[in-house]
Design an enzyme around this catalytic site. Structure first.
Site, mmCIF file in Angstrom:
data_model
loop_
_atom_site.group_PDB
_atom_site.id
_atom_site.type_symbol
_atom_site.label_atom_id
_atom_site.label_comp_id
_atom_site.label_asym_id
_atom_site.label_seq_id
_atom_site.Cartn_x
_atom_site.Cartn_y
_atom_site.Cartn_z
ATOM 1 N N ASP A 459 42.287 -62.856 7.893
ATOM 2 C CA ASP A 459 43.316 -62.219 7.102
ATOM 3 C C ASP A 459 43.180 -62.714 5.678
ATOM 4 O O ASP A 459 42.619 -63.773 5.466
ATOM 5 C CB ASP A 459 44.685 -62.696 7.593
ATOM 6 C CG ASP A 459 45.280 -61.694 8.534
ATOM 7 O OD1 ASP A 459 44.611 -60.695 8.763
ATOM 8 O OD2 ASP A 459 46.391 -61.905 9.028
ATOM 9 N N ASP A 780 48.473 -63.397 11.815
ATOM 10 C CA ASP A 780 49.794 -64.021 11.811
ATOM 11 C C ASP A 780 50.872 -63.062 12.279
ATOM 12 O O ASP A 780 51.873 -63.471 12.808
ATOM 13 C CB ASP A 780 50.135 -64.557 10.414
ATOM 14 C CG ASP A 780 49.916 -63.505 9.346
ATOM 15 O OD1 ASP A 780 49.637 -62.349 9.715
ATOM 16 O OD2 ASP A 780 50.019 -63.819 8.152
ATOM 17 N N ASP A 784 48.893 -58.243 14.943
ATOM 18 C CA ASP A 784 47.545 -58.790 15.113
ATOM 19 C C ASP A 784 47.279 -59.168 16.563
ATOM 20 O O ASP A 784 46.160 -59.544 16.910
ATOM 21 C CB ASP A 784 47.361 -60.045 14.249
ATOM 22 C CG ASP A 784 47.353 -59.705 12.775
ATOM 23 O OD1 ASP A 784 46.899 -58.598 12.435
ATOM 24 O OD2 ASP A 784 47.795 -60.536 11.964
#
EC number: 7.2.2.10
Length: 1206
Positions: A459, A780, A784
């Site tokens: 990310d 997070d 996801d």
């Protein structure tokens, strides 16, 4: 507790409508009332609340709590609530006692055979044949006719029993400490979990176990609810209740329709406040746990009865257990569940290797026994022509038992039971140390898989960047400000609108608090993007708190919370004149498409046409994005009081907006990230960035991090373009197309969670490169989850991560930092190397010991290494060596080589060269000593000694030399890549030094004072020196071997490959099935239970057992969960990504609606993933899909057709 509550019902009259009845402890509700209330859903529940309490605030009054202020933080009150309503804690199952573990260790087949042999040997040694007819029985006991010697026959049997006990105790102790560590880890994970409650009107983070009935808890997107409660106020709240109901559709919750929130369920969207009504064993999850018998001993007793009565019910309960029930025992039960997760790469290779070695050992030991027996029979009865006399039977049987024991010892030495031990020790040690490096490992095998990682999909926000966002540029009233404008420069109307739009249209839990220390930065609490905007308000010398006090959260008329499909958030408030005002904020290119007006410098509206929009994108948004800023648009819309719009028609409501401002938010790159990414690239790991941000922003950040370098050939794609390239005309994902895209892809921007999952799955299933990819993913957000679950290793953020993400992950990064991932790679590689070191050492011992015992037995009718000696060698060489070699600390040099990948064999050619080279040296020495040693040392020969003769110096020297060579070879084994300096860094590992010296000390004691039990006779100093000299020769020989280039030895085979492509195991086949219906599950469970029965019989049981937890992997990774918050399989993530449509600049709203209509209906659950790939319905059971096998047969297309952006 339940009984007390039930009795209390009897003598309280049924509460009338609003009549307050004092109950136990002065509260207005009993435990049983609340329990029965929580069993209702929807309309029934509402009706019950209205009948019994009037409304939710009535319920709060009965529980003596305030819906806005919460409980007073008064310890006595909290304690009283805990006594009456229970604690938010589900007692874990009793751990196995040490004795149970000892009993389990005794189940090992080889040990049982040894025990039986030893007992028979003991029994026979006490039986004296009648009369002195020893002559008639041949030269059976000729030679040492010492009385004392004949009586010492029991010693060998006793010594074998003793060493068996030693082995068992060591094994049990290891298991026990492993379990203890595991529980420690578990409780650490549980203590880390905090939940937000309101006490005394203050928001507090309390540990989940400290929640009590009557607490007012804040629930928000991504939470895992820790207790049951009733919703007081909610915004757009959607809950995933699949863990309790199995329904994968998200359930809408609202105070006026369905206010019941249940523990163990996930908040997938929205936010709200609830009053806690049931905790711990009384919550819905707790009740299920109690049924499963995780709640203490009475249940155990009932269980036993129940098991006798009906196995069927127990079977029915099983699927629930797989959701993550009980404790360590669960790992045993997991075997019966449907396999899902593949074995870790290392475990697959090791299981296979161990079974192969075991089979070889079994064959060798059988041959040894047969040869010994035949030799003896032929010599005694054929050559010497004796007759089998009745009184001689015991003597002969004693011989056969001796042969049998020799055979079993060959087997014991051949079976590398140290392997599972080495793996466990190495992993447990690494996990412990990784805690210090901010890696909280949830699944043991994840840290070893990490060493093989070839790709990391990271990310951007929070991992590569600091996640401390600040507004640095803005576009307000027709002016582009490169820094924060002075408040005086702005029209009061614009300023006022901006302050309101930001303060109201953000979660009220998001705040900026004063710094903890002088001179520190203000603390940001809640969503970081919103914190940046609130910080912007403060920078404009205004305050958001008064605005929020003027319009408290419960007065907000309607909230559309942020989610990955909307990419915006809107809030509606009622104006004093009866009209409504909607504030909206979101990704600039998406929100600007819905704007038809914009505020000019005087704060008046002016038209905003598509052409103006393109202008703005070019002149304002792209320059901001190219500076690595994230652009957010803030807009509003007024509705007249005459006719209220249909709030459910979101597209109508959030449209026709007026743009107030566009702000550029900076999220600086973490200073240590570029270096960490360089390390990754040097180590052969490709880092890719997957983000929901604008492509220009993403590219700018990627360049700063070093993910993309100028002059390289790489791709930066947006989610939409990515989908266009990988899907065929029907909109299905094709692996072939994916294979053309992913090798060069470095940045995937504006990506949806489905894109992330698609990318990860595509890379894992790809067969184009020279090796299969092992992918790590960081995440997070709740969305996801699917990608984290699919990846080989999923990293969740410990600070910013939601509970859902943590639940789906393998490792939690406690500091949210990318550098910790590099540390994990280092530890992972170290685990792999430690196992290889141990293997190299262990196999040398095995080869030598087996060959010596075998040839010795065949030529001299007696193994030169006695049973007890073998067991000692096995104990030190297995258990101690695994400890010594498995605890080597990692070095930076591990990051200089390329990853091993999935297909690399465990034993490389270099290692094979080392194993065989050292075996040759050791065998030469031992056979020389065996056949001409007596001449060299001028001592009596130990060959062909009769039964029960005293131990000879000759054989003692052989034994001692053997052990010395092993000790020095242990130092050689520290290096497996053919390095010269084997002492490098030896003092940085105190455990290693202690073990080597300790073993040496014990060896001296055994040889000098071991006597009869160890078949040793004391040696002189000169003999000791010779043994040592030969041992040190190992180090010299090691250097000789290192000079031979491995490349010359073409004949060497590698060993220990993972299961081949063609040997698709049952588990992997099972992976194709998306949802297996119950009947099938029962059937398969039946089969597996049968196999377990049969498995008990196999000789290899101990080796296999150590890996079994990974072989029959349950629906979850092996993991013990006893705490309520962890009950539930990771939620079924349902991502409605309308086919693959996230509207981007070039789309207009019309397309969007059409796309929405065209979205295919969700496929029936029992299909393979092809349905899933088409985009809309994604449950986390998504495993290796059938597509992968279909595509693997096609040749990978060349990558030439690649066009490169930038």
């Amino acid at each position: 507790m339940g009984d007390m509550a039930n009795s209390s019902i009897e003598f309280h009259p049924k509460p009338q409508q609003h009549q307050e009845v004092p109950h136990v402890g002065g509260f207005g509700c009993t435990l049983a009332e609340l329990r029965s209330l929580m069993e209702l859903r929807g309309a029934e529940a509402l009706q019950k609340i209205q009948e019994a309490y009037g409304d939710v605030s009535g319920l709060c009054r009965r529980l003596k709590t305030s819906p806005t202020e919460g409980l007073s933080d008064n310890t006595n009150d909290l304690e009283k609530r805990r006594q009456i309503y229970g604690q938010n804690f589900i007692p874990p199952k009793q751990p196995k006692t040490f004795l149970q573990l000892v009993w389990e260790a005794l189940q090992d087949v080889t040990l049982i055979i040894l025990e039986v042999a030893a007992i028979v040997s003991l029994g026979l040694s006490f039986y004296a044949p009648p009369g002195e007819e020893s002559e008639a029985c041949g030269n059976v006991s000729g030679g040492a006719e010492d009385e004392g010697e004949a009586e010492a026959g029991w010693i060998e049997g006793a010594a074998i029993l003793l060493s068996v006990i030693c082995v068992v105790l060591v094994t049990a102790f290891n298991d026990w400490s492993k379990e203890k560590q595991f529980r420690g880890l578990q409780s650490r994970i549980e203590q880390e979990q905090k939940f937000t409650v309101i006490r005394n009107g203050q928001l507090l983070q309390v540990p989940v176990a400290a929640l009590v009935v009557g607490d007012i808890a804040q629930v928000k997107y991504g939470d895992l609810l820790p207790a049951d409660g009733v919703l007081i106020q909610g915004n757009d709240l959607k809950i995933d209740e699949s863990s309790l109901t199995g329904e994968s559709d998200h359930v809408r919750k609202s105070a006026d329709k369905d206010p019941m929130l249940l523990s163990g369920t996930h908040v997938m969207e929205g936010s709200g406040r609830m009053v806690v009504t049931a905790v711990g064993v009384n919550s819905q999850t707790g009740i299920i746990f109690t049924l499963l018998g995780a709640g203490g001993e009475e249940e155990e007793k009932k269980d036993k009865k129940a098991k006798k009565q009906d196995g069927a019910v127990a079977m029915e309960m099983q699927p629930l257990k797989s959701a993550e029930g009980g404790e360590m025992e669960e790992r045993e039960k997991k075997k019966a569940n449907v396999p899902k997760k593949e074995k870790s790469v290392l475990q697959g290779k090791l299981t296979k290797l161990a079974v192969q070695i075991g089979k070889a050992g079994l064959v060798m030991s059988a041959i040894t026994v047969i040869i010994l027996v035949l030799y003896f029979v032929i010599e005694t009865f054929v050559v010497d022509g004796r007759v089998w006399l009745a009184e001689c039977t015991p003597v002969y049987v004693q011989y056969f038992v001796k042969f049998f024991i020799i055979g079993v010892t060959v087997l014991v030495v051949a079976v590398p039971e140290g392997l599972p031990l080495a793996v466990t020790i190495s992993l447990a040690y690494s996990v412990k140390k990784m805690m210090k490096d901010n890696n909280l490992v949830r699944h043991l095998d994840a840290c070893e898989t990490m060493g093989n990682a070839t790709a990391i999909c990271s990310d951007k926000t929070g991992t590569l960047t600091t996640n401390r966002m600040t507004v640095v540029q803005s576009y307000l009233g027709d002016t582009h400000y490169k820094e924060i404008p002075a408040p005086s420069a702005l029209t009061p109307k614009i300023l006022d609108l901006l302050v309101h739009a930001i303060s109201i249209n953000s979660a009220y839990t998001t705040k900026i608090l004063p710094p903890e220390k002088e001179g520190a930065l203000p603390r940001q609490v809640g969503n970081k993007t919103e914190c940046a905007l609130l910080g912007f308000v403060l920078d404009l010398k205004r305050d958001f708190q008064p605005v929020r006090e003027q319009i408290p959260e419960d007065q907000l008329y309607k909230v559309y919370t942020f989610n990955s499909v909307r990419k915006s958030m809107s809030t509606v408030i009622r104006m004093p004149d009866g009209g409504f005002r909607l504030f909206s904020k979101g990704a600039s290119e998406i929100l600007l498409k819905k704007c038809t007006n914009i505020l000019n410098s005087n704060g008046e509206l002016r038209g905003f046409r598509p052409r103006d929009r393109d202008d703005m994108v070019k002149k304002i948004i792209e320059p901001m994005a190219c500076d690595g800023l994230r652009t957010i648009c803030i807009a509003y819309r007024d509705f007249s009081a005459i006719q209220e719009p249909d709030w459910d028609n979101e597209n109508e409501v959030v449209g026709d907006l007026t743009c107030i401002a566009v702000v550029g938010i900076e999220d600086p790159v973490r200073p240590e990230v570029p270096e960490a990414i360089r390390k990754c690239q040097r180590a052969g790991i490709t880092v890719r960035m997957v983000t929901g941000d604008n492509i220009n922003t993403a590219r700018a950040i990627a360049a700063k991090c070093g993910i993309i370098q100028p002059g390289e050939d790489f791709l930066c794609l947006e989610g939409k373009e990515f989908n266009r390239r990988i899907r065929n005309e029907k909109g299905e994902i094709e692996q072939e197309r994916l294979d053309k895209v992913w090798p060069k892809l470095r940045v995937l921007a504006r990506s949806s969670p489905t894109d992330k999952h698609t990318l990860v799955k595509g890379i894992i299933d790809s067969t184009t490169g020279e090796q299969r990819q092992v992918v790590a993913v960081t995440g997070d957000g709740t969305n996801d989850g699917p990608a984290l679950k699919k990846a080989d290793v999923g990293f969740a953020m410990g600070i910013a991560g939601t509970d859902v993400a943590k639940e789906a992950s393998d490792i939690i990064l406690t500091d949210d930092n990318f550098t910790s991932i590099v540390k994990a790679v280092m530890w992972g590689r170290n685990v792999y190397d430690s196992i290889s070191k141990f293997l190299q050492f262990q196999l040398t011992v095995n080869v030598v010991a087996v060959i010596v015992a075998f040839t010795g037995a065949c030529i001299t009718q007696d193994s030169p290494l006695k049973a007890v000696q073998m067991l000692w060698v096995n104990l030190i060489m297995d258990t101690f060596a695994s400890l010594a070699l498995a605890t080597e600390p990692p070095t930076e040099s591990l990051l200089l080589r390329k990853p091993y990948g999935r297909d690399k064999p465990l034993i490389s050619r270099t290692m094979m060269k080392n194993i065989l080279g050292h075996a040759v040296y050791q065998l030469t020495i031992i056979f020389t000593l065996l056949f001409v040693g007596e001449l060299f040392f001028d001592i009596d020969s130990g060959r062909n000694a009769p039964l029960h003769s005293p131990p000879s110096e000759h054989y003692t020297i052989i034994f001692n030399t053997f052990v010395m060579m092993q000790l020095f070879n242990e130092i050689n084994a520290r290096k497996i890549h053919g390095e010269r300096n084997v002492f490098d860094g030896i003092f940085s590992n105190p455990i290693f030094c202690t073990i080597v010296l300790g073993t040496f000390g014990i060896q001296i004691v055994i040889v000098q004072f071991g006597g009869k039990p160890f078949s040793c006779s004391p040696l002189s100093t000169e003999q000791w020196l010779w043994c040592l000299f030969v041992g040190v020769g190992e180090l010299v020989w090691g250097q000789v071997i290192a000079t031979i280039p491995t490349s010359q030895l073409k004949c060497l085979k590698e060993a220990g490959h993972g299961p081949g492509k063609d040997e698709m195991t049952d588990e992997e086949l099972a992976e194709g099935e998306e949802e297996i219906d119950h009947a099938e599950r029962e059937l398969r469970r039946g089969q597996i239970l049968w196999f377990r029965g049969l498995n008990r019989i196999q000789t290899q049981i101990r080796v296999v057992k150590a890996f079994r937890s990974s072989l029959y992997e349950g629906l979850e990774k092996p993991e013990s969960k006893s705490c309520i918050h962890n009950f539930m399989a990771t939620p079924e993530f349902l991502i409605n990504d309308y086919t693959h449509n996230i509207p981007l600049i070039d789309d207009t709203d019309v397309d969007e609606n059409e796309e929405r209509l065209r979205a295919p209906p969700p496929p029936p659950p029992n299909q393979n993933n092809n349905a899933i790939d088409s985009g809309i319905y994604l449950t986390t059971h998504a495993t290796k899909s059938a597509t992968s096998s279909a595509f693997s047969s096609r040749p990978g297309s060349p990558l030439h057709s690649m066009e490169t952006s930038l």
